[in-house]
Motif scaffolding. Structure first.
Motif, PDB file in Angstrom:
ATOM      1  N   VAL A 226      27.365  32.658  24.001  1.00  0.00           N
ATOM      2  CA  VAL A 226      26.993  31.245  24.082  1.00  0.00           C
ATOM      3  C   VAL A 226      25.794  31.043  25.010  1.00  0.00           C
ATOM      4  O   VAL A 226      24.782  30.460  24.628  1.00  0.00           O
ATOM      5  CB  VAL A 226      28.191  30.385  24.553  1.00  0.00           C
ATOM      6  CG1 VAL A 226      27.775  28.922  24.655  1.00  0.00           C
ATOM      7  CG2 VAL A 226      29.371  30.543  23.605  1.00  0.00           C
ATOM      8  N   VAL A 227      25.915  31.549  26.230  1.00  0.00           N
ATOM      9  CA  VAL A 227      24.818  31.413  27.191  1.00  0.00           C
ATOM     10  C   VAL A 227      23.632  32.280  26.793  1.00  0.00           C
ATOM     11  O   VAL A 227      22.481  31.940  27.038  1.00  0.00           O
ATOM     12  CB  VAL A 227      25.308  31.752  28.609  1.00  0.00           C
ATOM     13  CG1 VAL A 227      24.162  31.769  29.607  1.00  0.00           C
ATOM     14  CG2 VAL A 227      26.378  30.751  29.046  1.00  0.00           C
ATOM     15  N   GLY A 228      23.916  33.428  26.145  1.00  0.00           N
ATOM     16  CA  GLY A 228      22.849  34.330  25.727  1.00  0.00           C
ATOM     17  C   GLY A 228      22.440  35.334  26.783  1.00  0.00           C
ATOM     18  O   GLY A 228      21.339  35.901  26.728  1.00  0.00           O
ATOM     19  N   ALA A 229      23.317  35.563  27.771  1.00  0.00           N
ATOM     20  CA  ALA A 229      23.018  36.543  28.811  1.00  0.00           C
ATOM     21  C   ALA A 229      22.983  37.947  28.210  1.00  0.00           C
ATOM     22  O   ALA A 229      23.793  38.294  27.357  1.00  0.00           O
ATOM     23  CB  ALA A 229      24.069  36.480  29.919  1.00  0.00           C
ATOM     24  N   ASP A 230      22.043  38.749  28.669  1.00  0.00           N
ATOM     25  CA  ASP A 230      21.883  40.119  28.174  1.00  0.00           C
ATOM     26  C   ASP A 230      22.707  41.054  29.057  1.00  0.00           C
ATOM     27  O   ASP A 230      22.237  41.541  30.078  1.00  0.00           O
ATOM     28  CB  ASP A 230      20.403  40.507  28.201  1.00  0.00           C
ATOM     29  CG  ASP A 230      20.115  41.740  27.367  1.00  0.00           C
ATOM     30  OD1 ASP A 230      21.073  42.307  26.818  1.00  0.00           O
ATOM     31  OD2 ASP A 230      18.940  42.135  27.269  1.00  0.00           O
ATOM     32  N   ILE A 231      23.962  41.270  28.671  1.00  0.00           N
ATOM     33  CA  ILE A 231      24.890  42.058  29.479  1.00  0.00           C
ATOM     34  C   ILE A 231      24.645  43.542  29.248  1.00  0.00           C
ATOM     35  O   ILE A 231      24.652  44.017  28.114  1.00  0.00           O
ATOM     36  CB  ILE A 231      26.342  41.699  29.148  1.00  0.00           C
ATOM     37  CG1 ILE A 231      26.611  40.230  29.518  1.00  0.00           C
ATOM     38  CG2 ILE A 231      27.313  42.624  29.873  1.00  0.00           C
ATOM     39  CD1 ILE A 231      27.987  39.736  29.128  1.00  0.00           C
ATOM     40  N   ALA A 232      24.435  44.270  30.343  1.00  0.00           N
ATOM     41  CA  ALA A 232      24.193  45.708  30.247  1.00  0.00           C
ATOM     42  C   ALA A 232      25.452  46.519  30.534  1.00  0.00           C
ATOM     43  O   ALA A 232      25.712  47.520  29.875  1.00  0.00           O
ATOM     44  CB  ALA A 232      23.078  46.124  31.214  1.00  0.00           C
ATOM     45  N   ARG A 233      26.237  46.098  31.519  1.00  0.00           N
ATOM     46  CA  ARG A 233      27.432  46.866  31.870  1.00  0.00           C
ATOM     47  C   ARG A 233      28.387  45.989  32.671  1.00  0.00           C
ATOM     48  O   ARG A 233      28.001  44.958  33.224  1.00  0.00           O
ATOM     49  CB  ARG A 233      27.090  48.121  32.666  1.00  0.00           C
ATOM     50  CG  ARG A 233      26.421  47.851  34.004  1.00  0.00           C
ATOM     51  CD  ARG A 233      25.944  49.132  34.664  1.00  0.00           C
ATOM     52  NE  ARG A 233      25.153  48.887  35.846  1.00  0.00           N
ATOM     53  CZ  ARG A 233      25.652  48.836  37.098  1.00  0.00           C
ATOM     54  NH1 ARG A 233      26.950  49.053  37.277  1.00  0.00           N
ATOM     55  NH2 ARG A 233      24.887  48.596  38.125  1.00  0.00           N
ATOM     56  N   ILE A 234      29.636  46.427  32.712  1.00  0.00           N
ATOM     57  CA  ILE A 234      30.663  45.768  33.514  1.00  0.00           C
ATOM     58  C   ILE A 234      31.397  46.844  34.299  1.00  0.00           C
ATOM     59  O   ILE A 234      31.823  47.858  33.742  1.00  0.00           O
ATOM     60  CB  ILE A 234      31.653  44.989  32.633  1.00  0.00           C
ATOM     61  CG1 ILE A 234      30.922  43.893  31.849  1.00  0.00           C
ATOM     62  CG2 ILE A 234      32.769  44.386  33.480  1.00  0.00           C
ATOM     63  CD1 ILE A 234      31.799  43.185  30.842  1.00  0.00           C
ATOM     64  N   THR A 235      31.527  46.631  35.595  1.00  0.00           N
ATOM     65  CA  THR A 235      32.242  47.568  36.450  1.00  0.00           C
ATOM     66  C   THR A 235      33.615  47.002  36.786  1.00  0.00           C
ATOM     67  O   THR A 235      33.724  45.882  37.298  1.00  0.00           O
ATOM     68  CB  THR A 235      31.460  47.828  37.752  1.00  0.00           C
ATOM     69  OG1 THR A 235      30.174  48.367  37.435  1.00  0.00           O
ATOM     70  CG2 THR A 235      32.202  48.818  38.638  1.00  0.00           C
ATOM     71  N   ASP A 236      34.664  47.754  36.468  1.00  0.00           N
ATOM     72  CA  ASP A 236      36.039  47.301  36.687  1.00  0.00           C
ATOM     73  C   ASP A 236      36.690  48.061  37.835  1.00  0.00           C
ATOM     74  O   ASP A 236      36.538  49.275  37.959  1.00  0.00           O
ATOM     75  CB  ASP A 236      36.899  47.555  35.438  1.00  0.00           C
ATOM     76  CG  ASP A 236      36.481  46.687  34.265  1.00  0.00           C
ATOM     77  OD1 ASP A 236      35.930  45.606  34.499  1.00  0.00           O
ATOM     78  OD2 ASP A 236      36.713  47.100  33.118  1.00  0.00           O
ATOM     79  N   THR A 237      37.428  47.330  38.648  1.00  0.00           N
ATOM     80  CA  THR A 237      38.270  47.940  39.673  1.00  0.00           C
ATOM     81  C   THR A 237      39.648  47.312  39.576  1.00  0.00           C
ATOM     82  O   THR A 237      39.779  46.087  39.544  1.00  0.00           O
ATOM     83  CB  THR A 237      37.699  47.698  41.088  1.00  0.00           C
ATOM     84  OG1 THR A 237      36.376  48.223  41.165  1.00  0.00           O
ATOM     85  CG2 THR A 237      38.573  48.373  42.139  1.00  0.00           C
ATOM     86  N   VAL A 238      40.671  48.138  39.497  1.00  0.00           N
ATOM     87  CA  VAL A 238      42.051  47.651  39.421  1.00  0.00           C
ATOM     88  C   VAL A 238      42.847  48.303  40.539  1.00  0.00           C
ATOM     89  O   VAL A 238      42.817  49.523  40.699  1.00  0.00           O
ATOM     90  CB  VAL A 238      42.698  47.978  38.057  1.00  0.00           C
ATOM     91  CG1 VAL A 238      44.117  47.426  38.010  1.00  0.00           C
ATOM     92  CG2 VAL A 238      41.872  47.406  36.915  1.00  0.00           C
ATOM     93  N   GLU A 239      43.546  47.486  41.315  1.00  0.00           N
ATOM     94  CA  GLU A 239      44.363  48.020  42.400  1.00  0.00           C
ATOM     95  C   GLU A 239      45.697  47.281  42.464  1.00  0.00           C
ATOM     96  O   GLU A 239      45.800  46.127  42.026  1.00  0.00           O
ATOM     97  CB  GLU A 239      43.627  47.934  43.744  1.00  0.00           C
ATOM     98  CG  GLU A 239      42.897  46.648  43.977  1.00  0.00           C
ATOM     99  CD  GLU A 239      42.060  46.651  45.244  1.00  0.00           C
ATOM    100  OE1 GLU A 239      42.527  47.150  46.288  1.00  0.00           O
ATOM    101  OE2 GLU A 239      40.945  46.118  45.199  1.00  0.00           O
ATOM    102  N   ALA A 240      46.691  47.957  42.983  1.00  0.00           N
ATOM    103  CA  ALA A 240      48.014  47.354  43.139  1.00  0.00           C
ATOM    104  C   ALA A 240      48.058  46.535  44.414  1.00  0.00           C
ATOM    105  O   ALA A 240      47.592  46.974  45.464  1.00  0.00           O
ATOM    106  CB  ALA A 240      49.078  48.444  43.174  1.00  0.00           C
ATOM    107  N   ARG A 241      48.616  45.327  44.313  1.00  0.00           N
ATOM    108  CA  ARG A 241      48.793  44.467  45.477  1.00  0.00           C
ATOM    109  C   ARG A 241      50.137  43.750  45.364  1.00  0.00           C
ATOM    110  O   ARG A 241      50.845  43.886  44.373  1.00  0.00           O
ATOM    111  CB  ARG A 241      47.653  43.449  45.589  1.00  0.00           C
ATOM    112  CG  ARG A 241      46.297  44.076  45.913  1.00  0.00           C
ATOM    113  CD  ARG A 241      45.304  43.039  46.367  1.00  0.00           C
ATOM    114  NE  ARG A 241      44.008  43.619  46.678  1.00  0.00           N
ATOM    115  CZ  ARG A 241      42.961  42.910  47.087  1.00  0.00           C
ATOM    116  NH1 ARG A 241      43.068  41.591  47.235  1.00  0.00           N
ATOM    117  NH2 ARG A 241      41.809  43.500  47.362  1.00  0.00           N
ATOM    118  N   LEU A 242      50.436  42.967  46.391  1.00  0.00           N
ATOM    119  CA  LEU A 242      51.644  42.160  46.392  1.00  0.00           C
ATOM    120  C   LEU A 242      51.259  40.706  46.216  1.00  0.00           C
ATOM    121  O   LEU A 242      50.245  40.249  46.750  1.00  0.00           O
ATOM    122  CB  LEU A 242      52.423  42.360  47.690  1.00  0.00           C
ATOM    123  CG  LEU A 242      52.856  43.804  47.986  1.00  0.00           C
ATOM    124  CD1 LEU A 242      53.582  43.873  49.316  1.00  0.00           C
ATOM    125  CD2 LEU A 242      53.728  44.354  46.864  1.00  0.00           C
TER     126      LEU A 242
END
Length: 249
Positions: A180-196
């Protein structure tokens, strides 16, 4: 009978084609309107739509069938399973469409939006800025209404004027930014961690205080390496898992 029309996709030849097709089709299925037909086009029609072989398409459909999103009937065709579980695990191989699929298919409530100070822990992603556009959403299972995750997105201010709030109720931020916005996305960096679960998360997700949750941070970058959006999402630990597959090249 009219068939369901999936979104299009630009395939990345460095990733398995069946995987990209399955994730794109998964996102289309989970993001469909209740009025959309449940019947999928034929294997041949889908293969032509995505520009892949029938064998590749068959492998992609098997992935969705194993997940319980579709059912296949000899001579009758392939149908979307209307009661499919929407919080199933997602395999991530580095495709933006995988991120879209991961976030799709839930009922979304926009809790609040507006400008907000850049959180101290995210300041490195917004150098020179003191405020960002901020959006807080609660996602629930479309069938049961059970809350599954709540997300805060911090977006560069210059993009906010092009974001329609109605789109955020229908689609993930990644899809809105790209399509919709038309942003040119190159990559996404994901971090997942366990929390309470903190008090706010426990209240929103209806889980006991200090119960296990998955804390996800996703940074979306443009082709110049500049962050466009930082998503901070708290997932119920009893409803989600993340699997990352590394392919040898």
């Amino acid at each position: 009978m009219t068939s369901f029309a999936p979104d299009s996709i630009v395939l990345n030849r460095k990733l398995p084609l069946w995987y990209q097709v399955s994730q794109s089709l998964r996102a289309s299925i989970l993001g469909r309107s209740p009025r959309d037909p449940l019947r999928l086009p034929t294997e041949e029609q889908l293969a032509g739509h995505y520009g892949v072989s029938v064998l590749t398409m068959r492998q992609a459909l098997k992935e969705l069938e194993d997940e319980g999103l579709i059912t296949r009937h000899r001579r009758r065709g392939t149908f979307i399973e209307p009661g499919a579980l929407r919080g199933a695990p997602v395999r991530l191989l580095g495709s933006v469409d995988a991120i879209v699929a991961q976030q799709s298919g839930m009922t979304t409530e926009l809790l609040e939006h507006g400008t907000a100070p850049v959180p101290a822990e995210l300041a490195e992603y917004f150098p020179g800025l003191t405020e960002t556009a901020a959006y807080h959403r609660l996602r629930s299972d479309g069938k049961t209404g059970e809350p599954t995750n709540h997300a805060r997105n911090y977006v560069r201010p210059e993009l906010a004027d092009r974001i329609d709030l109605e789109d955020l109720r229908r689609w993930p931020m990644t899809k809105v930014l790209r399509d919709v916005v038309g942003a040119d996305i190159a990559r996404i960096t994901d971090t997942v961690e366990a929390r309470l679960a903190d008090p706010e998360t426990a209240r929103l997700l209806r889980v006991p205080l200090l119960s296990p949750i998955l804390h996800y941070t996703g940074i979306t970058y443009d082709t110049d390496g500049e962050p466009l959006d930082v998503a901070v999402i708290h997932y119920r630990g009893d409803r989600f898992s993340f699997t990352v597959t590394l392919e040898a090249t």
